[in-house]
Design an enzyme around this catalytic site. Structure first.
Site, short mmCIF file in Angstrom:
data_model
loop_
_atom_site.label_atom_id
_atom_site.label_comp_id
_atom_site.label_asym_id
_atom_site.label_seq_id
_atom_site.Cartn_x
_atom_site.Cartn_y
_atom_site.Cartn_z
N HIS A 1 6.16 -0.18 18.31
CA HIS A 1 5.35 -0.63 17.17
C HIS A 1 4.80 -2.01 17.50
O HIS A 1 5.44 -3.03 17.25
CB HIS A 1 6.21 -0.66 15.89
N HIS B 1 2.01 4.12 9.27
CA HIS B 1 2.75 3.09 8.56
C HIS B 1 3.05 3.66 7.16
O HIS B 1 2.13 4.13 6.47
CB HIS B 1 1.92 1.83 8.40
N GLU C 1 6.34 0.33 4.09
CA GLU C 1 6.44 -1.11 4.40
C GLU C 1 6.35 -1.84 3.05
O GLU C 1 7.28 -2.51 2.63
CB GLU C 1 5.30 -1.51 5.35
N ASP D 1 5.69 -5.66 16.03
CA ASP D 1 4.54 -5.51 15.12
C ASP D 1 3.34 -6.38 15.55
O ASP D 1 2.46 -5.89 16.23
CB ASP D 1 4.97 -5.81 13.67
#
Ligand code: ADE
Ligand code: ZN
Length: 337
Positions: free
Chosen positions: A17, A197, A200, A278
């Site tokens: 990721h 995603h 989150e 990320d």
């Protein structure tokens, strides 16, 4: 035994990721701004770093898209990727599956080919220089209409042999996975792997949609799935990999203190969690830093750290033989240290 940081840096691992545009360090931002004569609203690297104080995902995205404006040429994308791979190499990374956001660049007028050709060149060079393998995942921006992602998939046709999968990123709230049902169906028909995603900032319902409507192979983040016990059990049962990003979660206020991060809970529950960076240039740490700070904050055992490294390979899109080889290298490292 080696200290924790040394042990973690030497541990073979994969990153699953990573938004390559989120690896653009302020120094490189200034370099590209100068060479492409693109103005940026900062006078110094310190001023840029001072602006990286976010209270939610959207705060970050506003500045992240602004940062990407300096990327103009294939060489920029190649250089940015190479800088990332150099850091990954120093962190014990052996493989990476990197996201890029074509619409961020095509909407500024760049041809589709510029970002992808530059990134593919950087990936090839990283394999030659460091022996690090990598795969490319093309993300659709969920704040845009599905028609834009369908156009992007069409532009990608000549590259489909070099794109492993598609993903879904950008502003989560108000943009559920179901908004992109058709483009993900088309991507699956083309044999692409599927990521999204979900969970989150968005609710567990978005994780359900990612599974049931997009048919994801992996969930990116997935933190809020823990609010739904049945969903958590399903993720365990189906062996779905979660690409968790602890320092991102801290910077974007998904957790207010790293000691409250659910990483250990995820492992206790039997979820296949992985540890990733990320957007490391914005969130204050690359992959090893994410491992180290999380291990310290939530008291991960050595076995749990090793499990995270193994999960990074078993959750990758590598072939079974490569996965077995990498997992064996993690075991061999753990046995020796
Ligand atoms: N784009 C880059 N980083 C992201 C994140 N953490 N969530 C959603 N979109 C993103
Ligand atoms: Zn992300």
């Amino acid at each position: 035994m080696a200290d924790l940081a040394t042990f973690i840096r030497g541990l073979p691992k994969a990153e699953l990721h990573l938004h390559i545009e989120g690896s653009l360090e302020p120094e490189q931002m200034f370099e590209f701004s100068r060479r492409n004569k693109i103005a940026i609203p900062f006078r110094s690297v310190e001023e840029v770093r001072a602006a990286y104080a976010f209270s939610n995902l959207q705060d970050f995205l506003d500045i992240y898209y602004q940062g990407a404006n300096v990327l103009m040429t294939e060489e920029d994308f190649r250089d940015m990727a190479l800088a990332y791979f150099a850091r990954l190499n120093a962190d014990g990374g052996r493989h990476a599956e990197i996201f890029f956001d074509p619409e961020t660049h095509t909407d500024r007028g760049l041809p589709f080919s510029v970002a992808i050709d530059g990134l593919l060149a950087g990936m090839k060079e990283a394999e030659k220089t460091y022996g690090i393998t990598s795969k490319l995942i093309m993300c659709f921006l969920r704040h845009l209409d599905e028609s834009s992602s369908l156009r992007t998939l069409k532009s990608a046709e000549p590259y489909l042999d070099r794109i492993t999968g598609v993903g879904l990123d950008s502003s989560e709230k108000g943009h559920p996975p179901s908004k992109f049902a058709r483009v993900f169906q088309a991507a699956r028909e083309r044999g692409l792997k599927i990521c999204a995603h979900a969970g989150e900032e968005g609710p567990p319902a978005y994780v359900h949609e990612a599974l049931d409507i997009l048919h994801v192979d992996r969930i990116d983040h997935g933190n809020r799935a823990l609010e739904d016990a049945a969903l958590t059990q399903r993720l365990v049962r189906e062996g779905i990999t979660l690409t968790v990003c602890p320092l991102s979660n801290l910077k974007l206020c998904v957790v207010m203190d790293l000691r409250d991060h659910p990483m250990k809970r995820m492992l206790d529950l039997g979820l296949r969690a992985t540890c990733n960076s990320d957007d490391p240039a914005y969130f204050g740490g690359y992959i090893a830093e994410n491992f180290i700070r999380t291990a310290e904050a939530v008291n991960l055992s050595r076995d749990e750290i090793v499990t995270l490294a193994k999960n990074s390979f078993t959750g990758s899109f590598l072939d079974a033989e490569s996965i077995a080889k990498h997992v064996a290298s993690v075991d061999a490292y753990a046995a020796k240290h």
